[in-house]
Design an enzyme around this catalytic site. Structure first.
Site, PDB file in Angstrom:
ATOM      1  CG  HIS A  37      50.836 -26.753   2.655  1.00 41.57           C
ATOM      2  ND1 HIS A  37      51.076 -27.519   1.535  1.00 41.57           N
ATOM      3  CD2 HIS A  37      51.431 -27.395   3.688  1.00 41.57           C
ATOM      4  CE1 HIS A  37      51.803 -28.558   1.876  1.00 41.57           C
ATOM      5  NE2 HIS A  37      52.029 -28.521   3.184  1.00 41.57           N
ATOM      6  CD  GLU A  38      47.786 -24.974  -4.339  1.00 44.75           C
ATOM      7  OE1 GLU A  38      46.829 -24.420  -3.773  1.00 44.75           O
ATOM      8  OE2 GLU A  38      47.662 -25.704  -5.363  1.00 44.75           O
ATOM      9  CG  HIS A  40      48.008 -30.706   2.778  1.00 43.27           C
ATOM     10  ND1 HIS A  40      48.589 -29.718   3.540  1.00 43.27           N
ATOM     11  CD2 HIS A  40      48.571 -31.869   3.189  1.00 43.27           C
ATOM     12  CE1 HIS A  40      49.439 -30.262   4.381  1.00 43.27           C
ATOM     13  NE2 HIS A  40      49.461 -31.558   4.189  1.00 43.27           N
ATOM     14  N   GLY A 150      52.401 -37.329  -0.913  1.00 44.66           N
ATOM     15  CA  GLY A 150      53.262 -36.441  -1.695  1.00 44.66           C
ATOM     16  C   GLY A 150      54.669 -37.010  -1.846  1.00 44.66           C
ATOM     17  CB  SER A 188      56.889 -27.997   4.284  1.00 43.15           C
ATOM     18  OG  SER A 188      56.942 -28.445   5.621  1.00 43.15           O
TER      19      SER A 188
END
Ligand code: PAF
Length: 293
Positions: A37-38, A40, A150, A188
């Site tokens: 997703h954004e 990553h 993250g 997430s």
């Protein structure tokens, strides 16, 4: 743009990594469990700025899931992952199979003492043993100069830093700020399990942490007062269950009565099928919030 190369076997990964290093290229690793997703994408962009080649590992690691957790149902979409790595300018996806990572007879696991005892380590026994083992295996396979994680997984970042320091691994660990939806919910892969109602409720996670942060910044030093205020923000309803909402030492994740200079406000709350985690680090001494958006 070159197509993204996919490497499935550890021996091939060693060969490709050795070649890149011989060519003088700096390797960056983004370890993931896929379903990108954004958050990553942001990790890929950040590591791409400081390295020459970006390797994204995609491996849903059975060793970090406990019995009854969501290993089987964890979302997977390899083609979509490849497309995202390609569009973010990544160079290689390392996607070993479970048999490749944990072949018959596999018997070696890594335990990080103390740091893994609290927060998610307490509620998910064995989770950080699995994370520590797989991250070490990914680092030794990909041989990156830099690996990025993250801040959303604050305890994981602490565990990884500890491993790198204790085992003298020659890799720089970068920690990237949490990427959020417009309403503050941390991105997430598990957000997709939520019903629309739980998705709406889930915004309380970040607002509870913000409330805790504001209190600490206003001078509150009693951990219990901060924790109570954050807990009051989370309205329990059908399927909403608090695992923990707490204020701990940001270095070693120990619970404290009086908040010190560096505080981690952390929460894990279940919204239906999704157990979501989030955190904010507050540096009380300088009265500056370390979380960068
Ligand atoms: O943060 C994750 O996605 C996983 O815990 C990691 C670091 C890829 C290890 O499986």
């Amino acid at each position: 743009m070159e197509p993204v190369r996919v490497v499935r076997h550890v021996r091939d990964m060693h060969r490709v990594a050795d070649r890149m290093r011989m060519d003088g290229l700096r390797i960056g690793l983004v370890p993931t469990m896929g379903y990108l997703h954004e958050g990553h994408a942001s990790l890929m962009r950040q590591i791409g700025r400081v390295t020459d080649r970006t390797v994204v590992s995609v491996f849903v690691n059975p060793a970090q899931f406990g019995p009854g957790e969501d290993f089987e149902t964890y979302p997977r979409d390899f083609e979509r992952d490849l497309a995202m790595v390609h569009s973010e300018g990544g160079d290689l996806v390392y996607a070993p199979s479970t048999a490749e990572m944990y072949p018959d007879g596999y018997a070696t696991y890594l335990e990080v003492e103390r740091l893994a005892d609290h927060l998610c380590g307490a509620s998910r026994p064995g989770h950080f043993r699995g994370v520590a083992t797989v991250v070490t295996k990914l680092l030794t396979a990909v041989k990156p100069h830099v690996a990025i994680f993250g801040q959303k997984d604050a305890q994981q970042t602490g565990v990884v830093r500890r491993i790198v320091a204790d085992l003298n691994l020659d890799v720089e660990v970068m920690i990237a700020p949490t990427v959020r939806e417009a309403d503050g919910l941390a991105k997430s892969s598990r957000n997709r399990y939520m019903t629309p109602r739980h998705r709406r409720c889930a915004t309380v996670l970040y607002s509870a942490l913000q409330e805790g942060r504001d209190l600490v910044q206003e001078g509150e030093r009693r951990a219990s007062a901060v924790i109570d205020a954050m807990r009051r923000r989370v309205t329990l309803g059908p399927g909403v269950e608090v695992d923990y909402i707490t204020a701990v030492d940001a270095e070693d994740f120990r619970p404290v009565e009086a908040l010190g200079d560096s505080v981690l406000l952390a929460a894990a709350v279940r919204f239906g099928e999704s157990r979501l985690i989030d955190n904010i680090v507050v540096e009380t001494e300088r009265r500056a919030v370390k979380e960068i958006r």
